[in-house]
Write a protein that holds these residues in place. Structure first.
Motif, PDB file in Angstrom:
ATOM      1  N   SER B 182      33.113  81.959 -25.322  1.00 26.19           N
ATOM      2  CA  SER B 182      32.521  80.616 -25.349  1.00 26.19           C
ATOM      3  C   SER B 182      31.021  80.687 -25.585  1.00 26.19           C
ATOM      4  O   SER B 182      30.336  81.550 -25.024  1.00 26.19           O
ATOM      5  N   MET B 183      30.490  79.789 -26.399  1.00 27.55           N
ATOM      6  CA  MET B 183      29.050  79.725 -26.591  1.00 27.55           C
ATOM      7  C   MET B 183      28.378  79.485 -25.245  1.00 27.55           C
ATOM      8  O   MET B 183      28.821  78.648 -24.461  1.00 27.55           O
ATOM      9  N   ARG B 184      27.320  80.251 -24.975  1.00 28.37           N
ATOM     10  CA  ARG B 184      26.494  80.120 -23.767  1.00 28.37           C
ATOM     11  C   ARG B 184      27.347  80.100 -22.481  1.00 28.37           C
ATOM     12  O   ARG B 184      27.000  79.430 -21.506  1.00 28.37           O
ATOM     13  N   ASN B 185      28.479  80.799 -22.522  1.00 25.74           N
ATOM     14  CA  ASN B 185      29.352  80.938 -21.344  1.00 25.74           C
ATOM     15  C   ASN B 185      29.895  79.596 -20.830  1.00 25.74           C
ATOM     16  O   ASN B 185      30.247  79.479 -19.652  1.00 25.74           O
ATOM     17  N   VAL B 186      29.977  78.598 -21.688  1.00 28.87           N
ATOM     18  CA  VAL B 186      30.414  77.275 -21.235  1.00 28.87           C
ATOM     19  C   VAL B 186      31.890  77.306 -20.826  1.00 28.87           C
ATOM     20  O   VAL B 186      32.757  77.695 -21.613  1.00 28.87           O
ATOM     21  N   ALA B 187      32.151  76.902 -19.585  1.00 29.02           N
ATOM     22  CA  ALA B 187      33.529  76.830 -19.079  1.00 29.02           C
ATOM     23  C   ALA B 187      33.999  75.395 -18.904  1.00 29.02           C
ATOM     24  O   ALA B 187      35.202  75.143 -18.831  1.00 29.02           O
ATOM     25  N   GLY B 188      33.040  74.458 -18.812  1.00 35.57           N
ATOM     26  CA  GLY B 188      33.422  73.065 -18.628  1.00 35.57           C
ATOM     27  C   GLY B 188      32.275  72.146 -18.993  1.00 35.57           C
ATOM     28  O   GLY B 188      31.105  72.516 -18.842  1.00 35.57           O
ATOM     29  N   VAL B 189      32.630  70.969 -19.484  1.00 34.81           N
ATOM     30  CA  VAL B 189      31.614  70.000 -19.935  1.00 34.81           C
ATOM     31  C   VAL B 189      32.026  68.594 -19.491  1.00 34.81           C
ATOM     32  O   VAL B 189      33.155  68.370 -19.040  1.00 34.81           O
ATOM     33  N   CYS B 190      31.094  67.658 -19.638  1.00 33.69           N
ATOM     34  CA  CYS B 190      31.437  66.262 -19.435  1.00 33.69           C
ATOM     35  C   CYS B 190      30.937  65.449 -20.623  1.00 33.69           C
ATOM     36  O   CYS B 190      30.167  65.954 -21.452  1.00 33.69           O
ATOM     37  N   ASN B 191      31.384  64.214 -20.711  1.00 35.50           N
ATOM     38  CA  ASN B 191      30.926  63.334 -21.791  1.00 35.50           C
ATOM     39  C   ASN B 191      29.562  62.734 -21.417  1.00 35.50           C
ATOM     40  O   ASN B 191      29.053  62.941 -20.310  1.00 35.50           O
ATOM     41  N   ALA B 192      29.002  61.968 -22.338  1.00 38.40           N
ATOM     42  CA  ALA B 192      27.688  61.373 -22.077  1.00 38.40           C
ATOM     43  C   ALA B 192      27.748  60.423 -20.895  1.00 38.40           C
ATOM     44  O   ALA B 192      26.790  60.321 -20.119  1.00 38.40           O
ATOM     45  N   GLY B 193      28.875  59.738 -20.712  1.00 43.01           N
ATOM     46  CA  GLY B 193      29.020  58.808 -19.599  1.00 43.01           C
ATOM     47  C   GLY B 193      29.317  59.486 -18.275  1.00 43.01           C
ATOM     48  O   GLY B 193      29.350  58.839 -17.226  1.00 43.01           O
ATOM     49  N   ARG B 194      29.595  60.799 -18.298  1.00 43.76           N
ATOM     50  CA  ARG B 194      29.838  61.672 -17.148  1.00 43.76           C
ATOM     51  C   ARG B 194      31.155  61.354 -16.432  1.00 43.76           C
ATOM     52  O   ARG B 194      31.423  61.918 -15.376  1.00 43.76           O
ATOM     53  N   ASN B 195      31.988  60.495 -16.978  1.00 48.29           N
ATOM     54  CA  ASN B 195      33.259  60.155 -16.319  1.00 48.29           C
ATOM     55  C   ASN B 195      34.434  60.935 -16.887  1.00 48.29           C
ATOM     56  O   ASN B 195      35.530  60.890 -16.336  1.00 48.29           O
ATOM     57  N   VAL B 196      34.225  61.660 -17.982  1.00 44.49           N
ATOM     58  CA  VAL B 196      35.279  62.524 -18.538  1.00 44.49           C
ATOM     59  C   VAL B 196      34.811  63.965 -18.400  1.00 44.49           C
ATOM     60  O   VAL B 196      33.703  64.310 -18.816  1.00 44.49           O
ATOM     61  N   VAL B 197      35.641  64.781 -17.755  1.00 45.25           N
ATOM     62  CA  VAL B 197      35.294  66.181 -17.497  1.00 45.25           C
ATOM     63  C   VAL B 197      36.406  67.064 -18.044  1.00 45.25           C
ATOM     64  O   VAL B 197      37.594  66.754 -17.883  1.00 45.25           O
ATOM     65  N   GLY B 198      36.041  68.158 -18.695  1.00 40.56           N
ATOM     66  CA  GLY B 198      37.028  69.135 -19.152  1.00 40.56           C
ATOM     67  C   GLY B 198      36.611  70.522 -18.731  1.00 40.56           C
ATOM     68  O   GLY B 198      35.420  70.844 -18.718  1.00 40.56           O
ATOM     69  N   LEU B 199      37.589  71.331 -18.341  1.00 35.61           N
ATOM     70  CA  LEU B 199      37.294  72.728 -18.017  1.00 35.61           C
ATOM     71  C   LEU B 199      38.507  73.587 -18.363  1.00 35.61           C
ATOM     72  O   LEU B 199      39.645  73.116 -18.298  1.00 35.61           O
ATOM     73  N   MET B 200      38.262  74.827 -18.755  1.00 38.51           N
ATOM     74  CA  MET B 200      39.362  75.734 -19.073  1.00 38.51           C
ATOM     75  C   MET B 200      39.995  76.352 -17.825  1.00 38.51           C
ATOM     76  O   MET B 200      41.211  76.520 -17.795  1.00 38.51           O
ATOM     77  N   PRO B 201      39.242  76.734 -16.791  1.00 31.37           N
ATOM     78  CA  PRO B 201      39.889  77.313 -15.603  1.00 31.37           C
ATOM     79  C   PRO B 201      40.758  76.280 -14.875  1.00 31.37           C
ATOM     80  O   PRO B 201      40.639  75.071 -15.104  1.00 31.37           O
ATOM     81  N   HIS B 202      41.606  76.804 -13.985  1.00 34.22           N
ATOM     82  CA  HIS B 202      42.625  75.983 -13.317  1.00 34.22           C
ATOM     83  C   HIS B 202      42.316  75.783 -11.841  1.00 34.22           C
ATOM     84  O   HIS B 202      42.818  76.535 -10.999  1.00 34.22           O
TER      85      HIS B 202
END
Lengths: 84, 229
Positions: B182-202
């Motif tokens: 992953s670029m810059r070790n990114v494991a999880g992000v959110c949208n601009a509104g911060r109400n949608v979150v995604g992450l690969m780990p479980h």
């Protein structure tokens, strides 16, 4: 009439392509020493009815924009169109 | 809290998410079939892990056109909480609910525990975690290499949208701690509104000592605290 449209979808240049790299390494191991780069993508063949070849190509371009290619990481090329 | 868990053909962490919510948090959960059009009043939507539609074409590319995704997008648009875990993260990116894309790992399929560092606590999934907390939980994916253009990723970093990074035992985001390139070790992000979150780990697989880690709990407890706030 029906047209057959071929489209290549490839990882965008500059984005790490571990699959292409692995295939390139395997080819060099086989003795194809001249191989400098490999990219692995998808080749799709789409039969679609359209009024003309240009219209069929335009439809496939729209399909690529909306589904067949990821605009963040992939590029596509319409490789050919012929009467099916 | 009522959590709606979307079940696509090929989802396989839907039951894990259900157990995390119902057995561990003692909250309400409901399974939402991908052909449904009703979120049944869910406060939080979870897009679970798995291989929706066999990952045909690209992971998540077909699932995003499932009927229920229209309601999920509308929920997100209203500011509702949507959490994408693993395949659900891929679906959320394909649906343009989250920025970036998840590509084939550099190094193939990985199933292993990883440590992620909480970079931001101003999201519904991290509000109860201390900033900088290092959490251990499993990954199990072949296509989790977070990718965006350098410019887009710069903008995401400036906006605080990178919320989890893969780190080593010392809490440093090193190359060797990065399981998938992953670029810059990114494991999880959110949208601009911060109400949608995604992450690969479980996190739903790290809820009790029997699972070797309880570190996922704080992320679900964050959801609960956010919904009850």
């Amino acid at each position: 009439m029906t047209f057959r449209v071929a489209v290549h979808v490839l990882p965008r240049r500059g984005i790490l392509d571990p699959q292409g790299k692995a295939v390139g390494d395997a080819l060099r191991t086989l003795g194809f020493a001249g191989v400098t780069d490999v990219h692995v993508g998808r080749h799709l063949v789409i039969d679609t009815s359209a009024d003309s070849a240009d219209a069929a190509k335009a439809a496939v371009k729209s399909m690529c924009d909306r589904l067949l290619a990821n605009p963040v990481t992939e590029d596509f090329v319409i490789a050919g169109v012929e009467a099916a | 809290m009522k959590v709606g868990i979307v079940r696509f053909p090929g989802s396989n962490c839907d039951e894990d998410a259900w157990l995390a919510i119902v057995e561990q948090l003692r909250e309400q959960a409901v399974m939402l079939w991908h052909k449904d059009h009703d979120l049944q009043g869910s406060d939080v939507i979870i897009l679970p892990g798995g291989f929706a539609y066999g990952d045909y074409l690209r992971a998540g590319a077909i699932a995003r056109f499932s009927p229920i995704m229209r309601e999920v997008a509308a929920h997100a648009e209203r500011g509702g909480i949507v959490i994408g875990i693993c395949n659900g993260f891929q679906v959320a990116c394909e649906a343009h609910l989250l920025p970036g894309a998840l590509l084939r790992n550099n190094g193939g399929y990985r199933s292993m525990p990883v440590t992620i560092r909480v970079e931001r606590t101003d999201t519904p999934m991290t509000s109860a975690a201390p900033k900088g907390a290092c959490l251990t939980m499993p990954i199990a994916h072949g296509e989790g290499r977070f990718t965006a253009s350098e410019d887009d990723l710069d903008r995401m970093e400036d906006a605080g949208q990178v919320i989890f990074r893969y780190v080593d035992a010392a809490g440093e985001a090193t190359a060797s701690a990065n399981p998938n390139g992953s670029m810059r070790n990114v494991a999880g992000v959110c949208n601009a509104g911060r109400n949608v979150v995604g992450l690969m780990p479980h996190p739903e697989r790290a809820m009790e000592p029997l699972l070797r880690s309880s570190d996922g709990r704080v992320l679900f407890e964050s959801l609960l605290a956010t919904v009850n706030a």
